[in-house]
Scaffold this motif. Structure first.
Motif, PDB file in Angstrom:
ATOM      1  N   ILE A  97     -27.062  -3.983 -11.718  1.00  0.00           N
ATOM      2  CA  ILE A  97     -26.952  -2.813 -12.603  1.00  0.00           C
ATOM      3  C   ILE A  97     -25.781  -3.002 -13.568  1.00  0.00           C
ATOM      4  O   ILE A  97     -25.872  -2.672 -14.753  1.00  0.00           O
ATOM      5  CB  ILE A  97     -26.773  -1.528 -11.784  1.00  0.00           C
ATOM      6  CG1 ILE A  97     -27.991  -1.282 -10.890  1.00  0.00           C
ATOM      7  CG2 ILE A  97     -26.557  -0.321 -12.702  1.00  0.00           C
ATOM      8  CD1 ILE A  97     -27.832  -0.091  -9.968  1.00  0.00           C
ATOM      9  N   PHE A  98     -24.701  -3.554 -13.051  1.00  0.00           N
ATOM     10  CA  PHE A  98     -23.546  -3.846 -13.908  1.00  0.00           C
ATOM     11  C   PHE A  98     -23.932  -4.786 -15.041  1.00  0.00           C
ATOM     12  O   PHE A  98     -23.497  -4.612 -16.192  1.00  0.00           O
ATOM     13  CB  PHE A  98     -22.415  -4.451 -13.079  1.00  0.00           C
ATOM     14  CG  PHE A  98     -21.294  -5.029 -13.896  1.00  0.00           C
ATOM     15  CD1 PHE A  98     -20.411  -4.201 -14.571  1.00  0.00           C
ATOM     16  CD2 PHE A  98     -21.134  -6.401 -14.025  1.00  0.00           C
ATOM     17  CE1 PHE A  98     -19.383  -4.722 -15.351  1.00  0.00           C
ATOM     18  CE2 PHE A  98     -20.122  -6.933 -14.794  1.00  0.00           C
ATOM     19  CZ  PHE A  98     -19.243  -6.098 -15.457  1.00  0.00           C
ATOM     20  N   GLU A  99     -24.762  -5.800 -14.755  1.00  0.00           N
ATOM     21  CA  GLU A  99     -25.188  -6.732 -15.794  1.00  0.00           C
ATOM     22  C   GLU A  99     -25.988  -6.015 -16.882  1.00  0.00           C
ATOM     23  O   GLU A  99     -25.853  -6.321 -18.069  1.00  0.00           O
ATOM     24  CB  GLU A  99     -26.013  -7.873 -15.187  1.00  0.00           C
ATOM     25  CG  GLU A  99     -25.197  -8.862 -14.375  1.00  0.00           C
ATOM     26  CD  GLU A  99     -24.122  -9.538 -15.209  1.00  0.00           C
ATOM     27  OE1 GLU A  99     -24.403  -9.880 -16.379  1.00  0.00           O
ATOM     28  OE2 GLU A  99     -23.001  -9.716 -14.713  1.00  0.00           O
ATOM     29  N   ASP A 154     -32.396 -11.497  -7.747  1.00  0.00           N
ATOM     30  CA  ASP A 154     -33.383 -10.838  -8.603  1.00  0.00           C
ATOM     31  C   ASP A 154     -32.694  -9.876  -9.556  1.00  0.00           C
ATOM     32  O   ASP A 154     -31.870  -9.052  -9.126  1.00  0.00           O
ATOM     33  CB  ASP A 154     -34.393 -10.064  -7.749  1.00  0.00           C
ATOM     34  CG  ASP A 154     -35.296 -10.981  -6.942  1.00  0.00           C
ATOM     35  OD1 ASP A 154     -35.270 -12.200  -7.179  1.00  0.00           O
ATOM     36  OD2 ASP A 154     -36.011 -10.462  -6.064  1.00  0.00           O
ATOM     37  N   PRO A 155     -32.983  -9.940 -10.853  1.00  0.00           N
ATOM     38  CA  PRO A 155     -32.373  -9.002 -11.800  1.00  0.00           C
ATOM     39  C   PRO A 155     -32.813  -7.572 -11.517  1.00  0.00           C
ATOM     40  O   PRO A 155     -33.945  -7.328 -11.080  1.00  0.00           O
ATOM     41  CB  PRO A 155     -32.906  -9.479 -13.160  1.00  0.00           C
ATOM     42  CG  PRO A 155     -33.391 -10.869 -12.933  1.00  0.00           C
ATOM     43  CD  PRO A 155     -33.858 -10.911 -11.518  1.00  0.00           C
ATOM     44  N   ALA A 156     -31.935  -6.620 -11.765  1.00  0.00           N
ATOM     45  CA  ALA A 156     -32.249  -5.207 -11.537  1.00  0.00           C
ATOM     46  C   ALA A 156     -33.349  -4.760 -12.479  1.00  0.00           C
ATOM     47  O   ALA A 156     -33.379  -5.125 -13.654  1.00  0.00           O
ATOM     48  CB  ALA A 156     -31.002  -4.345 -11.754  1.00  0.00           C
ATOM     49  N   PRO A 193     -36.714   0.801  -9.779  1.00  0.00           N
ATOM     50  CA  PRO A 193     -36.054   0.613  -8.497  1.00  0.00           C
ATOM     51  C   PRO A 193     -36.526  -0.656  -7.807  1.00  0.00           C
ATOM     52  O   PRO A 193     -37.590  -1.199  -8.129  1.00  0.00           O
ATOM     53  CB  PRO A 193     -36.446   1.865  -7.704  1.00  0.00           C
ATOM     54  CG  PRO A 193     -37.684   2.367  -8.359  1.00  0.00           C
ATOM     55  CD  PRO A 193     -37.598   1.973  -9.800  1.00  0.00           C
ATOM     56  N   ALA A 194     -35.735  -1.108  -6.851  1.00  0.00           N
ATOM     57  CA  ALA A 194     -36.073  -2.329  -6.120  1.00  0.00           C
ATOM     58  C   ALA A 194     -37.031  -2.013  -4.973  1.00  0.00           C
ATOM     59  O   ALA A 194     -37.255  -0.848  -4.620  1.00  0.00           O
ATOM     60  CB  ALA A 194     -34.794  -2.978  -5.581  1.00  0.00           C
TER      61      ALA A 194
END
Length: 402
Positions: A168-170, A243-245, A147-148
């Motif tokens: 999240i889609f990525e 920032d990447p998930a 989680p972020a």
């Protein structure tokens, strides 16, 4: 061609409304999405909304459309199951194999990749029971996105925030792109460190010495590592990228700061990938005030000093036995010859060599490279998305783990 079938499980947290954005991105990118909410999730977003946005019925019960055996068929036919948001309760049920509604039944029957995107208060996320459940799910091959950190429900802040739906889609996109191989998350249980972006060496309060690095290749490495189950620390210069998930992000400015952050993160890392464009030199003196242009005075030349060689340092002094170190070499001429010399000089296990220039690689979404290995093998990567190069790098790293 048949659309990839995605099951979007939604459990009962306040972040359920953010799943609508994830649903929109999945649907608009050509996926056939079936939303399976829990009864608690419907307190936040109604069944009608899920059905309208997905174009498919949304149900929580195993007793509806019984002739279609939904509690078995939905999971069996899925190419991907993503639970977002995933509460502590849902993590516990999934880890212990409970099946008291349609979503938990779907999780038991799915033989495709499964992604969990937790969202909860910090205390719940950090509780030993939750952490053991996460470890169990990862051990079975599920991808649990970290989680972020940020604002939670009410006035609380901390780790537990639902990651950006776009990120999240990525992760979903990368998992689907890997196909059947994604069922086995080959980096589960591994901690990897990735550096990205360019460093900035300040000259005065206004100016700095920098480079053209966009950070896109490093971010692609971080995202693909998450999609393969790794715990990822990203040490990055200023890129302007989100920032990447599921990634622990450390922001730095200078090469010295990058060295400190990488050495700290690498202490328990299984692999370190140095994709950042690190400045070789920095100004010997920092001017506390803006350097003025004066017609009556000739400005002295800027004196430079060498920055630390981070790649050579971490290659020579591995923080733990078996640690894999990967470097990047951006060359403008005699690309492979210079790359082979750099590989020998730096002492890393793999070196990704590519040709750069004003209109090559920097800032582009695509890349072309050759991965040189210390054992003498060479792996060419044809021109294509930077995610493809990232997957090739992790393929080679995973081979060396095994």
């Amino acid at each position: 061609m048949d659309k990839p079938k995605v099951v979007l499980g939604v459990s009962g947290g306040i972040a359920a409304y953010k799943a609508c954005e994830l649903l929109r991105r999945l649907s608009e990118s050509g996926h056939d999405v079936r939303v399976v909410p829990t009864a608690s999730a419907l307190h936040f977003v109604g069944e009608t909304t899920w059905a309208a946005l997905s174009g498919n019925p949304a149900s929580t019960e195993v007793w509806e459309s019984v002739h279609e055996v939904p509690h078995v068929r939905i999971g069996q036919g899925a190419d991907l199951v993503v639970v977002a948001p995933c509460t502590a309760d849902m993590l516990a049920k999934a880890a212990h194999g409970l099946a008291d509604d349609l979503l938990t039944n779907t999780l038991l029957t799915a033989r495709c990749p499964v992604i969990f995107a937790p969202a909860m208060h910090t205390e719940m996320w950090e509780h030993p029971a939750t952490q053991e459940n996460v470890t169990t799910l990862r051990h079975r091959g599920a991808i649990v996105i970290e989680p972020a950190v940020g604002r939670l429900t009410g006035v609380d802040t901390g780790k537990g925030r639902f990651p950006d739906p776009a990120e999240i889609f990525e992760v979903c996109r990368r998992v689907l792109a890997r196909g059947p191989e994604a069922v086995t998350a080959d980096l589960v249980g591994r901690h990897v460190v990735v550096s990205a972006g360019g460093t900035r060496e300040p000259l005065d309060p206004v100016r700095y010495l920098g480079n053209r690095s966009s950070g896109k290749q490093g971010y692609a490495l971080a995202r693909t590592a998450v999609a393969r189950g790794a715990r990822v620390t990203l040490v990055t210069g200023e890129t302007g990228l989100p920032d990447p998930a599921g990634v622990d992000v450390v922001h730095i400015g200078t090469a010295v700061q990058l060295r400190e952050a990488v050495l700290k993160a690498a202490a328990d890392a299984d692999a370190v990938v140095m994709a950042a464009a690190v400045a070789d030199f920095r100004p010997a003196h920092y001017a506390p005030g803006k350097i003025k242009k004066r017609d009556d005075v000739e400005q002295p030349p800027i004196e430079l000093v060498r920055n630390p060689d981070i790649l050579a340092e971490i290659s020579a002094e591995r923080a733990r036995p078996g640690q894999i170190v990967v470097g990047f070499a951006a060359e403008t001429d005699d690309v492979l010859a210079n790359g082979r010399q750099k590989l020998a000089r730096k002492g890393c296990d793999l070196l990704v060599v590519n040709e750069v220039g004003e209109h090559k690689t920097f800032g582009s979404a695509e890349n072309e490279a050759v991965v040189l290995a210390a054992d003498g093998t060479e792996t060419p990567v044809p021109h294509g998305p930077k995610e493809a190069l990232a997957d090739t790098v992790w393929d080679l790293v995973a081979e060396r783990f095994s």
